[in-house]
Scaffold this motif. Structure first.
Motif, mmCIF file in Angstrom:
data_model
loop_
_atom_site.group_PDB
_atom_site.id
_atom_site.type_symbol
_atom_site.label_atom_id
_atom_site.label_comp_id
_atom_site.label_asym_id
_atom_site.label_seq_id
_atom_site.Cartn_x
_atom_site.Cartn_y
_atom_site.Cartn_z
ATOM 1 N N PHE A 17 0.795 -1.218 0.000
ATOM 2 C CA PHE A 17 0.000 0.000 0.000
ATOM 3 C C PHE A 17 0.838 1.284 0.000
ATOM 4 N N PRO A 18 1.832 1.463 0.871
ATOM 5 C CA PRO A 18 2.590 2.724 0.841
ATOM 6 C C PRO A 18 3.259 2.989 -0.506
ATOM 7 N N GLU A 19 3.816 1.939 -1.114
ATOM 8 C CA GLU A 19 4.458 2.118 -2.423
ATOM 9 C C GLU A 19 3.430 2.455 -3.498
ATOM 10 N N ASP A 20 2.255 1.823 -3.430
ATOM 11 C CA ASP A 20 1.216 2.114 -4.420
ATOM 12 C C ASP A 20 0.686 3.540 -4.282
ATOM 13 N N VAL A 21 0.563 4.024 -3.044
ATOM 14 C CA VAL A 21 0.148 5.409 -2.843
ATOM 15 C C VAL A 21 1.168 6.353 -3.471
ATOM 16 N N ALA A 22 2.454 6.078 -3.263
ATOM 17 C CA ALA A 22 3.501 6.920 -3.841
ATOM 18 C C ALA A 22 3.449 6.886 -5.365
ATOM 19 N N ARG A 23 3.190 5.704 -5.937
ATOM 20 C CA ARG A 23 3.072 5.605 -7.396
ATOM 21 C C ARG A 23 1.913 6.437 -7.908
#
Length: 339
Positions: free
Chosen positions: A133-139
């Motif tokens: 989730f954190p990486e997807d939010v950043a993407r």
């Protein structure tokens, strides 16, 4: 009540027992139009899958439908369950919506699947889950932000739209992440009331300013049954009791008519579970609601309240918005705002 937070609505497009999805979505549109006329700020739709009685699974499609049926109210997701989707697809969908309805689209993100484990596996991409989730939010932030030189993957439409991203949560995790990223935060008190004080406190105390948001901005979602009297509200509330009871039992979540009494429909343990689930529910006429909101807001700071209103009759559901709107106090120029 000295200063009332802005009011918004969360919609699951709940299907009344015996109604069609088409009828349900027509009622949702009229509900949104009435909310807009009363000055409600947002109308969000929640992503759920494989739930008979809930018709908001194609969330981005319904966001566009409601935005097209209204003219000024902000419309968004409450939320898109990001583990179910590639960030590029969500950026393209909400970037397109922002191009069609500029300045009116919100992208609320959750890290739960919004369904049962079997359906979650059917939805999930490459076995990824909430841990991503954190990486997807950043993407997503990068895809919706300005194009960068040499950027290999672009959201077209989407790039440069800067659709406002919100993080949604029912625990402390998303509160911490929203604070760290400088994003607005919404707590799901309408189904997970236990940690709302702690989560809102963690968010405000750890907030770091960002390009999107200079100061913390928090929303709390709560259930409400506005009615002409407390007695009528107690009667109407049996619709929501029956739906939560069905959820606990793994049964279809059709919206059923209110009943005179829940006696015989639930056992004591089930009753305790339903009431705990709806612990933040407010009900009654405008004066009753105002007192209950005063009590709720005594020891927390929120900028916005988002209400879920499970009332079986569509006319009474729209009338409930009139009653709820009566509890608001006039806003001042110094009040905190966010788009």
């Amino acid at each position: 009540m000295s200063r009332t937070p802005d009011y918004s609505l969360l919609e699951l497009a709940s299907v009344r027992e015996g109604d069609s999805v088409a009828t349900t979505l027509a009622n949702s549109a009229r509900y949104a139009q009435h909310a807009e006329a009363l000055g409600f700020k947002r109308f969000w739709l929640a992503e759920h899958h494989n739930m008979e009685g809930i018709s908001s699974s194609a969330t981005s499609v319904l966001v566009g439908h409601i935005a097209g049926k209204t003219g000024s109210i902000r419309v968004g997701s409450g939320g898109v369950m990001l583990p179910n989707h590639p960030p590029l697809v969500i950026a393209e969908q909400f970037g397109t919506l922002e191009c069609l309805y500029p300045g009116r689209i919100d992208l609320g993100l959750g890290r739960a699947p919004g369904t049962d484990p079997v359906t979650a596996r059917a939805l999930r991409r490459d076995g990824l889950g909430a841990e991503q989730f954190p990486e997807d939010v950043a993407r997503l932030q990068n895809l919706l932000g300005p194009l960068q030189p040499g950027q290999p993957v672009k959201a077209i439409p989407g790039a440069g739209t800067n659709v406002p991203i919100w993080l949604l949560g029912s625990s402390l995790y998303s509160a911490q992440l929203a604070a760290m990223r400088g994003l607005p935060y919404a707590f799901a008190g309408h189904f997970a009331p236990r940690l709302y004080r702690e989560a809102l406190k963690v968010y405000r105390e750890n907030f770091e300013p960002s390009e999107q948001l200079r100061q913390p901005y928090a929303m709390l979602a709560i259930p409400a049954i506005p009615a002409a009297s407390k007695d009528e509200a107690r009667h109407l509330a049996t619709t929501s009791y029956q739906r939560i009871l069905a959820l606990f039992r793994g049964q279809p979540l059709w919206m059923r008519p209110p009943v005179e009494s829940m006696d015989g429909l639930w056992n004591p343990a089930e009753e305790a579970g339903v009431r705990d689930f709806l612990k933040l529910q407010i009900m009654g006429n405008s004066e009753d609601l105002r007192r209950q909101l005063d009590d709720l807001l005594t020891d927390i700071q929120v900028d916005e309240l988002m209400f879920t209103i499970d009332i079986h009759d569509p006319d009474k559901r729209r009338q409930a918005l009139d009653i709820l709107a009566e509890t608001r106090s006039p806003q001042t120029d110094s009040d905190a705002t966010i788009n």
